[in-house]
Design a protein around this motif. Structure first.
Motif, PDB file in Angstrom:
ATOM      1  N   TRP A   1      17.239  12.715 -59.285  1.00 50.71           N
ATOM      2  CA  TRP A   1      17.625  14.136 -59.245  1.00 50.71           C
ATOM      3  C   TRP A   1      19.014  14.038 -59.748  1.00 50.71           C
ATOM      4  CZ3 TRP A   1      16.338  18.439 -60.299  1.00 50.71           C
ATOM      5  CH2 TRP A   1      16.910  19.707 -59.674  1.00 50.71           C
TER       6      TRP A   1
ATOM      7  N   MET B   1      13.034  14.479 -64.000  1.00 50.16           N
ATOM      8  CA  MET B   1      13.312  13.859 -62.721  1.00 50.16           C
ATOM      9  C   MET B   1      12.296  12.647 -62.613  1.00 50.16           C
ATOM     10  SD  MET B   1      13.177  15.208 -58.768  1.00 50.16           S
ATOM     11  CE  MET B   1      11.445  14.767 -58.891  1.00 50.16           C
TER      12      MET B   1
ATOM     13  N   ASN C   1      12.383  20.902 -55.610  1.00 50.99           N
ATOM     14  CA  ASN C   1      13.771  21.019 -56.568  1.00 50.99           C
ATOM     15  C   ASN C   1      14.166  22.545 -56.684  1.00 50.99           C
ATOM     16  OD1 ASN C   1      11.360  19.002 -57.627  1.00 50.99           O
ATOM     17  ND2 ASN C   1      13.577  18.173 -58.375  1.00 50.99           N
TER      18      ASN C   1
END
Length: 305
Positions: free
Chosen positions: A295, A252, A159
């Protein structure tokens, strides 16, 4: 024939002394000899929650001399009041607060020349992408609930987002197979919809990552155009300072689990066998779509909290 050990009833004061001595490093064997009890008794005292001892003390002060803080009482007490038992282990226990504070002071100076929209943080996480809930609700008439084999299929997800939360880079996903069967005839996987900072092309970029040995060196990361700078977090401060670890990745994953369960329930309705059959059919391509959606659902507010 061995003589039977005389039953010894330890007082609350004795138990507290034993706990104190155990904390100082005195062995269970030595304490069992001193107090004339078995090593199993010492072990039980060692593993007995302090909450029970505190409860006994409070009960005695309130005049309830016959109160017994048994394991059953403790279990029911925790259930009634929502008390959880957490392991004192992991990154936060070993976190270096002094190093974290020192890094913050240095980072304030080092980042002054950077636009906040071009200060990024990246971190990787493991995702067990087919994992189902480990618990379930059941009515009083149901004595048990059917289970399922625990999935251990895992991918690594990277991420990355900027400090204002308005630019999230597409996820990098790493699996075990070089050519996954699920990707056969797939020309393009779903990219995330990006929200790029407007009108600021060419600005200097600062990337914050932790110091994991698997990460590329600063020289390798900064080789492109001279406008890219990498800052590594000191050892043992990730749980304190890593922005992605402060609920971003966790959020997420929650969205991902919701995507997974929704897919199973919509396609499988209420038929348990069909739900499990659909679960077995979920592949890595499905994972990519669901984690991309998860996401995209992480808001800027979550990224900057």
């Amino acid at each position: 024939m061995a003589s039977k050990r005389k039953r010894v009833v330890l007082s609350l004061a004795d138990k507290l002394k034993i706990i104190e001595q155990l904390d100082k490093g005195v062995t269970g064997k030595k304490l069992s000899e001193i107090y004339g009890v078995g090593q199993a008794t010492i072990s039980d005292i060692k593993n007995s929650p302090i909450l029970c001892e505190k409860a006994k003390i409070l009960a005695e002060k309130l005049g309830y001399s016959s109160f017994e803080a048994s394991n059953g009482w403790l279990r029911n007490f925790k259930f009634r009041h929502g008390v959880r038992e957490l392991d004192l282990a992991g990154e936060k226990l070993s976190a270096d607060s002094a190093a974290a504070e020192n890094f913050i002071e240095k980072f304030k100076t080092a980042s002054e020349s950077y636009d906040p929209e071009f200060v990024y943080n990246a971190d990787e996480t493991g995702l067990v992408w087919k994992a189902l809930p480990k618990s379930s609700l059941a009515s009083k008439r149901e004595s048990s609930a059917s289970g399922h084999k625990v999935s251990k299929e895992r991918v690594t997800v990277l991420n990355c987002a900027n400090s204002t939360g308005n630019h999230k880079l597409p996820l990098l996903l790493i699996g075990k197979s070089r050519n996954p069967r699920a990707f056969k005839n797939v020309k393009k996987l779903p990219p995330l919809q990006l929200c790029l900072p407007n009108g600021k092309e060419g600005s200097k970029v600062l990337l914050i990552v932790d110091n994991a040995p698997t990460h590329p060196t600063a020289e390798l990361l900064e080789r492109e155009n001279g406008q890219f700078k990498t800052t590594f977090l000191p050892p043992n401060v990730t749980s304190l300072l890593q922005p992605m670890d402060q609920s971003v990745i966790e959020t997420m994953k929650r969205h991902y689990r919701r995507q997974l369960l929704r897919k199973l329930l919509i396609e499988g309705a209420e038929d348990e066998e069909l739900v499990l059959e659909n679960h077995s059919k979920i592949n890595l391509k499905d994972c990519c779509y669901m984690v991309a959606e998860a996401w995209s659902l992480v808001t800027a507010v979550t990224c900057v909290e």
